[in-house]
Design an enzyme around this catalytic site. Structure first.
Site, PDB file in Angstrom:
ATOM      1  N   PHE A   7       0.819  -1.224   0.000  1.00 29.70           N
ATOM      2  CA  PHE A   7       0.000   0.000   0.000  1.00 29.70           C
ATOM      3  C   PHE A   7       0.847   1.267   0.000  1.00 29.70           C
ATOM      4  CE2 PHE A   7      -4.105  -1.771   2.250  1.00 29.70           C
ATOM      5  CZ  PHE A   7      -4.326  -2.592   1.160  1.00 29.70           C
ATOM      6  N   HIS A  88      13.126  -2.231  -0.350  1.00 23.19           N
ATOM      7  CA  HIS A  88      12.343  -1.624  -1.430  1.00 23.19           C
ATOM      8  C   HIS A  88      13.087  -0.410  -1.997  1.00 23.19           C
ATOM      9  CE1 HIS A  88       9.158   0.323  -3.679  1.00 23.19           C
ATOM     10  NE2 HIS A  88       8.524  -0.847  -3.662  1.00 23.19           N
ATOM     11  N   GLU A 157      12.013  -5.909  -8.788  1.00 24.49           N
ATOM     12  CA  GLU A 157      11.211  -4.757  -9.200  1.00 24.49           C
ATOM     13  C   GLU A 157      12.099  -3.716  -9.882  1.00 24.49           C
ATOM     14  OE1 GLU A 157       7.539  -4.276  -6.542  1.00 24.49           O
ATOM     15  OE2 GLU A 157       9.205  -3.455  -5.425  1.00 24.49           O
TER      16      GLU A 157
HETATM   17  P1  PGA Z   1       3.556  -0.402  -8.668  1.00 25.10           P
HETATM   18  O1  PGA Z   1       4.504  -0.590  -7.399  1.00 25.10           O
HETATM   19  O2  PGA Z   1       2.744  -1.658  -8.801  1.00 25.10           O
HETATM   20  O3  PGA Z   1       2.730   0.811  -8.357  1.00 25.10           O
HETATM   21  O4  PGA Z   1       4.445  -0.205  -9.849  1.00 25.10           O
HETATM   22  C1  PGA Z   1       5.128  -1.810  -7.134  1.00 25.10           C
HETATM   23  C2  PGA Z   1       5.994  -1.720  -5.903  1.00 25.10           C
HETATM   24  O5  PGA Z   1       6.710  -0.719  -5.720  1.00 25.10           O
HETATM   25  O6  PGA Z   1       5.998  -2.644  -5.066  1.00 25.10           O
END
Ligand code: PGA
Length: 229
Positions: A7, A88, A157
């Site tokens: 979130f 992250h 990511e």
């Molecule tokens: P997003 O974010 O789906 O809005 O690209 C993914 C994340 O940062 O975990």
């Protein structure tokens, strides 16, 4: 498959409660072996009923103490939180967490037996240098990290795909996941603009064990549909 919702700085305690209530019925028809994780903001951590795990987006490596603005084990234990996101790119980028700090945090939560969702991802200038540069960059984000930890899940990511609406291509995801799997034999999620209209093709890629979803997870109906897709 693993479906994780991050979130970020969205939703309140009240809206998270409503969300989890709707999610509970929304995912009643999910596959029994699908695992769902929700990472609400710290102020919305609570005990919620349902077939999903609530995790913390962040916490400090202490039981409690003088760490202004942070939460520690004591605050997580109140709600039985045993899962945490570490590494992250937004924390690396905006909060200045470097690899050394992240590795310390990882070791601490590992020593506490937490399930750790560990994020890695390259910036655009590295992606533009080609796959070899990408892999080298990603592997450097495992420095100091015990990748044999049994409660470890990895999320790949690419930074340029986060919140931009531009997901990595099927080919980019497949190649990168395949290369990562040579080093880490852990569940490997893809994250970065995963949404209802691309989730099917993403979860069908070999080497993709699930997804970490930001923006598209904020709406419970949409996220439930993604899980059932
Ligand atoms: P997003 O974010 O789906 O809005 O690209 C993914 C994340 O940062 O975990």
């Amino acid at each position: 498959m693993i479906f994780a919702a991050n979130f970020k700085t969205n939703h309140t305690r009240a809206s998270t409660r409503l969300y989890t209530e709707k999610l509970r019925s929304g995912i009643a028809a999910k596959h029994a072996d699908d695992k769902i994780y929700i990472f609400p903001p710290a102020t919305a951590l609570d005990r919620f009923e349902g077939d999903f795990t609530i995790g913390a987006q962040n916490a400090y490596m202490a039981q409690n103490g003088a760490f202004t603005g942070e939460i520690g084990l004591e605050q997580l234990a109140e709600f039985d939180i045993r899962t945490i996101l570490i590494g992250h790119s937004e924390r690396r980028e905006f909060l200045g967490e470097d690899q050394e700090f992240i590795a310390k945090k990882f070791s601490f939560f590992q020593s506490q037996g937490f399930e750790i969702l560990y994020c890695i991802g390259e910036p655009l200038e590295i992606r533009e240098q080609g796959e070899q540069a990408v892999i080298e960059f990603l592997l450097s984000q495992f420095e100091g990290i015990d990748i044999s930890y049994d409660k470890l899940i990895i999320a790949y990511e690419p930074i340029w795909a986060i919140g931009t609406g531009r997901s990595a291509t099927v080919n980019e995801i497949a190649t990168t996941h395949e290369a990562l799997k040579k080093t880490v034999q852990k569940p490997l999620l893809y994250g970065g603009s995963v949404k209802l209209d691309n989730i099917r093709e993403i979860i069908q890629i070999r080497g993709v064990d699930g997804v970490l979803v930001g923006s598209a997870s904020l709406d419970v109906e949409q996220f439930s549909k993604m899980i059932l897709s």
